[in-house]
Design a protein around this motif. Structure first.
Motif, PDB file in Angstrom:
ATOM      1  N   ALA A  36      37.854  36.324  38.633  1.00 58.26           N
ATOM      2  CA  ALA A  36      39.143  36.963  38.907  1.00 58.26           C
ATOM      3  C   ALA A  36      38.951  38.420  39.294  1.00 58.26           C
ATOM      4  CB  ALA A  36      40.047  36.858  37.680  1.00 58.26           C
ATOM      5  N   THR A  39      37.957  38.882  42.851  1.00 56.34           N
ATOM      6  CA  THR A  39      39.101  38.735  43.746  1.00 56.34           C
ATOM      7  C   THR A  39      39.964  39.991  43.735  1.00 56.34           C
ATOM      8  OG1 THR A  39      39.176  36.332  43.447  1.00 56.34           O
ATOM      9  CG2 THR A  39      41.203  37.419  44.184  1.00 56.34           C
ATOM     10  N   VAL A  40      40.296  40.483  42.547  1.00 56.95           N
ATOM     11  CA  VAL A  40      41.213  41.614  42.411  1.00 56.95           C
ATOM     12  C   VAL A  40      40.575  42.901  42.933  1.00 56.95           C
ATOM     13  CG1 VAL A  40      42.445  43.068  40.754  1.00 56.95           C
ATOM     14  CG2 VAL A  40      42.489  40.580  40.512  1.00 56.95           C
ATOM     15  N   ARG A  43      40.115  42.874  46.688  1.00 57.34           N
ATOM     16  CA  ARG A  43      41.372  43.009  47.415  1.00 57.34           C
ATOM     17  C   ARG A  43      42.019  44.376  47.239  1.00 57.34           C
ATOM     18  NH1 ARG A  43      44.741  39.181  44.662  1.00 57.34           N
ATOM     19  NH2 ARG A  43      45.241  40.924  43.282  1.00 57.34           N
ATOM     20  N   ASP A  44      42.027  44.873  45.995  1.00 60.07           N
ATOM     21  CA  ASP A  44      42.793  46.069  45.656  1.00 60.07           C
ATOM     22  C   ASP A  44      41.947  47.302  45.372  1.00 60.07           C
ATOM     23  OD1 ASP A  44      44.988  44.373  45.810  1.00 60.07           O
ATOM     24  OD2 ASP A  44      44.948  43.914  43.679  1.00 60.07           O
ATOM     25  N   SER A  52      45.620  43.505  35.382  1.00 55.51           N
ATOM     26  CA  SER A  52      45.808  42.689  36.581  1.00 55.51           C
ATOM     27  C   SER A  52      44.694  41.658  36.711  1.00 55.51           C
ATOM     28  CB  SER A  52      45.874  43.571  37.830  1.00 55.51           C
ATOM     29  OG  SER A  52      44.649  44.245  38.056  1.00 55.51           O
ATOM     30  N   VAL A  53      43.487  42.024  36.275  1.00 56.29           N
ATOM     31  CA  VAL A  53      42.374  41.062  36.265  1.00 56.29           C
ATOM     32  C   VAL A  53      42.655  39.949  35.257  1.00 56.29           C
ATOM     33  CG1 VAL A  53      39.919  40.748  35.760  1.00 56.29           C
ATOM     34  CG2 VAL A  53      40.672  42.769  37.022  1.00 56.29           C
ATOM     35  N   ARG A  55      45.521  38.848  34.254  1.00 49.84           N
ATOM     36  CA  ARG A  55      46.552  37.968  34.803  1.00 49.84           C
ATOM     37  C   ARG A  55      45.962  37.014  35.834  1.00 49.84           C
ATOM     38  NH1 ARG A  55      49.665  42.724  34.508  1.00 49.84           N
ATOM     39  NH2 ARG A  55      49.287  43.202  36.704  1.00 49.84           N
ATOM     40  N   GLU A  56      45.113  37.541  36.704  1.00 46.32           N
ATOM     41  CA  GLU A  56      44.479  36.702  37.723  1.00 46.32           C
ATOM     42  C   GLU A  56      43.620  35.612  37.079  1.00 46.32           C
ATOM     43  OE1 GLU A  56      43.411  35.570  41.680  1.00 46.32           O
ATOM     44  OE2 GLU A  56      44.879  37.077  41.065  1.00 46.32           O
TER      45      GLU A  56
END
Length: 240
Positions: A36, A39-40, A43-44, A52-53, A55-56
């Motif tokens: 995750a 990905t985060v 992207r960000d 946020s990680v 949550r992903e």
């Protein structure tokens, strides 16, 4: 087996405890968090929060901090393979029989790695003293790049006033272009890199200002990483 790893069932038999399944769950959670985070952060960027990680990954924030007590530890785990590839790129460039091709190919490869992963673009312009394995790979790549510089200069194709600090400045500039252009102009970085490579080639067209000192660049990289971790701490680790 440690006696604490067993308990007695209702019929008096010895039954394995749930310790092993818990360890398996912990490893699965760790893998989910790393995937995750890739990905985060990709992207960000690295300013993305630990929350946020989580949550992903579909895990609670408490689980997140049990696996990775600090953002620096998470970053070290997430980008370990990227740093391995970064160091490997140096070895492959040194194997090129043409010193200029090896030198320029390395720069293009590393800048492309930045373009493919926004988080990694930031990692290359920061320093994380607490992440020893990550910093060891950075040092390995740096030593290889020094050899690339020497070979390209010996071949007469790299201007004599080029220093390893110029690569750091290029990576910082490339990270900035990637952040500014994003999806709107995803290949803009290629023009920047092509311009810079042309400017590196001998003969020099004119003198340059002195490069920043090594210590000053290191402080800049360190400050950037501290800003990232301080931002997380300011959110209490649970920012959005």
């Amino acid at each position: 087996m440690n006696p604490r790893d067993q308990h007695t069932g209702g019929n008096g038999s010895t039954v394995d405890s749930v310790a092993q399944p818990l360890r398996s769950d912990a490893e699965r959670n760790r893998a989910r968090i790393i995937a995750a985070a890739r990905t985060v952060f990709g992207r960000d960027g690295l300013n993305a929060s630990m929350a946020s990680v989580a949550r992903e990954a579909g895990v609670g924030i408490a689980t997140m901090f049990r696996r990775f007590p600090s953002k620096e530890e998470l970053l070290a785990a997430v980008f370990a393979d990227r740093m391995d590839a970064y160091a490997q790129a140096t070895a492959e460039a040194l194997a090129d029989p043409d010193p200029w091709s090896g030198f320029t190919g390395y720069i293009e490869t590393v800048c492309a790695m930045q373009a493919a992963d926004r988080g990694f673009a930031d990692i290359l312009t920061m320093s994380f003293p607490g992440a020893e394995a990550l910093e060891a790979r950075r040092a390995e790549a740096y030593q290889g790049f020094l050899e690339l510089i020497a070979g390209a200069k010996d071949s007469g194709q790299l201007r004599e006033d080029f220093t390893s600090r110029d690569l750091v400045l290029l990576l910082m500039a490339n990270a900035g272009v990637l952040t500014a252009t994003g999806d709107a102009a995803p290949d803009a970085w290629r023009r920047l890199v092509a311009w810079m490579i042309q400017s590196f080639r001998a003969p020099a067209r004119g003198p340059l200002p002195d490069p920043p000192e090594d210590a000053a660049l290191y402080q800049a990289m360190l400050r950037a990483s501290r800003d990232i971790t301080a931002s997380e701490a300011g959110k209490g680790g649970r920012g959005k």
